[in-house]
Design a protein around this motif. Structure first.
Motif, PDB file in Angstrom:
ATOM      1  N   PHE A  70       0.011  -2.220   3.354  1.00  0.00           N
ATOM      2  CA  PHE A  70       1.076  -2.361   2.210  1.00  0.00           C
ATOM      3  C   PHE A  70       0.609  -1.712   1.185  1.00  0.00           C
ATOM      4  O   PHE A  70      -0.496  -1.354   0.887  1.00  0.00           O
ATOM      5  N   ASN A  71       1.630  -1.628  -0.041  1.00  0.00           N
ATOM      6  CA  ASN A  71       1.174  -1.102  -1.402  1.00  0.00           C
ATOM      7  C   ASN A  71       0.003  -1.864  -1.750  1.00  0.00           C
ATOM      8  O   ASN A  71      -0.493  -2.813  -1.393  1.00  0.00           O
ATOM      9  N   LYS A  72      -0.734  -1.077  -2.812  1.00  0.00           N
ATOM     10  CA  LYS A  72      -2.171  -1.587  -3.185  1.00  0.00           C
ATOM     11  C   LYS A  72      -1.721  -2.951  -3.953  1.00  0.00           C
ATOM     12  O   LYS A  72      -0.569  -3.292  -4.641  1.00  0.00           O
ATOM     13  N   ILE A  73      -2.737  -3.824  -3.743  1.00  0.00           N
ATOM     14  CA  ILE A  73      -2.628  -5.170  -4.458  1.00  0.00           C
ATOM     15  C   ILE A  73      -2.717  -4.936  -6.154  1.00  0.00           C
ATOM     16  O   ILE A  73      -3.407  -4.108  -6.486  1.00  0.00           O
ATOM     17  N   PRO A  74      -1.880  -5.740  -6.781  1.00  0.00           N
ATOM     18  CA  PRO A  74      -1.764  -5.741  -8.208  1.00  0.00           C
ATOM     19  C   PRO A  74      -3.317  -5.846  -8.751  1.00  0.00           C
ATOM     20  O   PRO A  74      -3.941  -6.630  -8.286  1.00  0.00           O
ATOM     21  N   ILE A  75      -3.618  -5.062  -9.804  1.00  0.00           N
ATOM     22  CA  ILE A  75      -4.828  -5.381 -10.484  1.00  0.00           C
ATOM     23  C   ILE A  75      -5.373  -6.556 -10.758  1.00  0.00           C
ATOM     24  O   ILE A  75      -6.394  -7.031 -10.396  1.00  0.00           O
ATOM     25  N   GLY A  76      -4.522  -7.389 -11.222  1.00  0.00           N
ATOM     26  CA  GLY A  76      -4.629  -8.796 -11.628  1.00  0.00           C
ATOM     27  C   GLY A  76      -5.237  -9.585 -10.342  1.00  0.00           C
ATOM     28  O   GLY A  76      -5.817 -10.610 -10.547  1.00  0.00           O
ATOM     29  N   GLU A  77      -5.015  -9.327  -9.359  1.00  0.00           N
ATOM     30  CA  GLU A  77      -5.179 -10.073  -7.958  1.00  0.00           C
ATOM     31  C   GLU A  77      -6.232  -9.425  -7.196  1.00  0.00           C
ATOM     32  O   GLU A  77      -6.551  -9.955  -6.152  1.00  0.00           O
ATOM     33  N   ARG A  78      -6.825  -8.203  -7.528  1.00  0.00           N
ATOM     34  CA  ARG A  78      -7.804  -7.653  -6.787  1.00  0.00           C
ATOM     35  C   ARG A  78      -9.078  -8.137  -7.062  1.00  0.00           C
ATOM     36  O   ARG A  78      -9.332  -8.987  -8.007  1.00  0.00           O
ATOM     37  N   MET A  79      -9.877  -8.234  -5.907  1.00  0.00           N
ATOM     38  CA  MET A  79     -11.305  -8.720  -5.992  1.00  0.00           C
ATOM     39  C   MET A  79     -11.986  -7.567  -6.836  1.00  0.00           C
ATOM     40  O   MET A  79     -11.868  -6.471  -6.472  1.00  0.00           O
ATOM     41  N   VAL A  80     -13.104  -7.868  -7.385  1.00  0.00           N
ATOM     42  CA  VAL A  80     -14.024  -7.085  -8.000  1.00  0.00           C
ATOM     43  C   VAL A  80     -15.007  -6.386  -6.856  1.00  0.00           C
ATOM     44  O   VAL A  80     -15.108  -7.274  -5.803  1.00  0.00           O
ATOM     45  N   ALA A  81     -15.394  -5.263  -7.037  1.00  0.00           N
ATOM     46  CA  ALA A  81     -16.345  -4.607  -5.659  1.00  0.00           C
ATOM     47  C   ALA A  81     -17.176  -5.496  -5.350  1.00  0.00           C
ATOM     48  O   ALA A  81     -17.973  -5.981  -6.250  1.00  0.00           O
ATOM     49  N   GLY A  82     -17.514  -5.685  -4.247  1.00  0.00           N
ATOM     50  CA  GLY A  82     -18.688  -6.613  -3.562  1.00  0.00           C
ATOM     51  C   GLY A  82     -18.404  -8.116  -3.658  1.00  0.00           C
ATOM     52  O   GLY A  82     -19.419  -8.641  -3.009  1.00  0.00           O
ATOM     53  N   GLU A  83     -17.363  -8.510  -4.087  1.00  0.00           N
ATOM     54  CA  GLU A  83     -17.010  -9.902  -3.839  1.00  0.00           C
ATOM     55  C   GLU A  83     -16.570 -10.314  -2.631  1.00  0.00           C
ATOM     56  O   GLU A  83     -15.902  -9.570  -1.628  1.00  0.00           O
ATOM     57  N   ALA A 138      16.961   3.088  17.578  1.00  0.00           N
ATOM     58  CA  ALA A 138      17.368   4.475  17.347  1.00  0.00           C
ATOM     59  C   ALA A 138      15.991   5.075  17.010  1.00  0.00           C
ATOM     60  O   ALA A 138      15.662   5.241  15.871  1.00  0.00           O
ATOM     61  N   MET A 139      15.291   5.800  17.829  1.00  0.00           N
ATOM     62  CA  MET A 139      13.863   6.175  17.517  1.00  0.00           C
ATOM     63  C   MET A 139      14.054   7.632  17.038  1.00  0.00           C
ATOM     64  O   MET A 139      13.095   8.171  16.553  1.00  0.00           O
ATOM     65  N   ASP A 140      15.167   8.378  17.190  1.00  0.00           N
ATOM     66  CA  ASP A 140      15.294   9.764  16.372  1.00  0.00           C
ATOM     67  C   ASP A 140      15.785   9.605  15.016  1.00  0.00           C
ATOM     68  O   ASP A 140      16.219  10.553  14.456  1.00  0.00           O
ATOM     69  N   ALA A 141      15.843   8.227  14.335  1.00  0.00           N
ATOM     70  CA  ALA A 141      16.386   8.188  13.065  1.00  0.00           C
ATOM     71  C   ALA A 141      15.459   9.040  12.067  1.00  0.00           C
ATOM     72  O   ALA A 141      15.770   9.611  10.971  1.00  0.00           O
ATOM     73  N   LYS A 142      14.066   8.947  12.207  1.00  0.00           N
ATOM     74  CA  LYS A 142      12.898   9.528  11.448  1.00  0.00           C
ATOM     75  C   LYS A 142      12.030   9.983  12.172  1.00  0.00           C
ATOM     76  O   LYS A 142      12.008   9.824  13.501  1.00  0.00           O
ATOM     77  N   GLU A 143      11.192  10.990  11.687  1.00  0.00           N
ATOM     78  CA  GLU A 143      10.170  11.782  12.609  1.00  0.00           C
ATOM     79  C   GLU A 143       8.873  10.772  12.857  1.00  0.00           C
ATOM     80  O   GLU A 143       8.540  10.709  14.058  1.00  0.00           O
ATOM     81  N   PHE A 144       8.527   9.705  12.085  1.00  0.00           N
ATOM     82  CA  PHE A 144       7.495   8.825  12.450  1.00  0.00           C
ATOM     83  C   PHE A 144       7.826   7.366  12.131  1.00  0.00           C
ATOM     84  O   PHE A 144       8.564   7.229  11.335  1.00  0.00           O
ATOM     85  N   CYS A 145       7.247   6.462  12.955  1.00  0.00           N
ATOM     86  CA  CYS A 145       7.634   5.150  12.802  1.00  0.00           C
ATOM     87  C   CYS A 145       7.241   4.734  11.433  1.00  0.00           C
ATOM     88  O   CYS A 145       8.028   3.940  10.684  1.00  0.00           O
ATOM     89  N   THR A 146       6.412   5.250  10.941  1.00  0.00           N
ATOM     90  CA  THR A 146       5.725   4.933   9.352  1.00  0.00           C
ATOM     91  C   THR A 146       6.794   5.487   8.291  1.00  0.00           C
ATOM     92  O   THR A 146       6.778   4.925   7.040  1.00  0.00           O
ATOM     93  N   ASP A 147       7.707   6.274   8.858  1.00  0.00           N
ATOM     94  CA  ASP A 147       8.612   6.769   7.783  1.00  0.00           C
ATOM     95  C   ASP A 147       9.390   5.480   7.290  1.00  0.00           C
ATOM     96  O   ASP A 147      10.038   5.501   5.992  1.00  0.00           O
ATOM     97  N   HIS A 185       8.465   2.309   8.354  1.00  0.00           N
ATOM     98  CA  HIS A 185       7.621   0.994   8.505  1.00  0.00           C
ATOM     99  C   HIS A 185       6.374   1.379   7.647  1.00  0.00           C
ATOM    100  O   HIS A 185       5.273   0.931   8.213  1.00  0.00           O
ATOM    101  N   ARG A 186       6.223   1.941   6.734  1.00  0.00           N
ATOM    102  CA  ARG A 186       5.005   2.473   5.906  1.00  0.00           C
ATOM    103  C   ARG A 186       4.218   1.203   5.396  1.00  0.00           C
ATOM    104  O   ARG A 186       3.060   1.161   5.410  1.00  0.00           O
ATOM    105  N   GLN A 187       4.803   0.105   5.163  1.00  0.00           N
ATOM    106  CA  GLN A 187       4.354  -0.968   4.644  1.00  0.00           C
ATOM    107  C   GLN A 187       3.467  -2.071   5.772  1.00  0.00           C
ATOM    108  O   GLN A 187       2.843  -3.173   5.481  1.00  0.00           O
TER     109      GLN A 187
END
Length: 155
Positions: free
Chosen positions: A142-155, A125-134, A136-138
């Motif tokens: 997807f949501n930001k990677i938790p801080i403990g799992e992120r790579m340091v900039a440049g790695e 039903a394509m009329d359920a929401k205005e946009f597909c990402t409404d 299927h946003r992820q």
């Protein structure tokens, strides 16, 4: 005004043709180069979006397969306008913590979702929401990677 001699006329035509070919080739090169995730991720504000994209099921697609119109004339204008806006926002340090898509970008991405997933959409039903990402946003980012799992900039 004196008429151009034969050799002068062909010289000017050659120059004009050469400029046209260089412009055409340059535009093609720029379009290809700016479609890649490593280009998009070259701005630090896009690091997290590129990281999550690289881990998604859509990682084999170019960024602009989702984020830009597919018709070449529309794509050139859209990318030019978006590029100047992005440069301005980065130079003036006017980039928010969360990057929000404009309504135009949402419409383009939505149409690209529908184009690629047309067989899936037959049973949805394509009329359920205005946009597909409404719903299927992820999927692409997807949501930001938790801080403990992120790579340091440049790695």
């Amino acid at each position: 005004m004196e008429k151009l001699k034969g050799s002068n006329k062909w010289f000017i035509i050659s120059i004009i043709l050469g400029v046209f070919i260089l412009f055409y080739a340059g535009t093609g090169f720029a379009m290809k180069a700016t479609d890649r995730a490593d280009f998009c991720g070259s701005c630090h504000v896009m690091n997290e979006a590129v990281r999550t994209y690289n881990l998604s099921v859509h990682a084999d697609l170019a960024c602009n397969q989702c984020h830009a119109p597919h018709q070449i004339t529309s794509k050139i204008g859209f990318k030019t306008q978006a590029g100047f806006k992005d440069i301005y926002k980065n130079v003036t340090n006017d980039v928010g913590d969360v990057i929000q898509a404009t309504s135009k970008t949402k419409e383009i991405a939505n149409q690209n979702c529908i184009n690629c997933h047309s067989m899936t959409n037959k049973n949805v039903a394509m009329d359920a929401k205005e946009f597909c990402t409404d719903c299927h946003r992820q999927v692409p980012h997807f949501n930001k990677i938790p801080i403990g799992e992120r790579m340091v900039a440049g790695e």
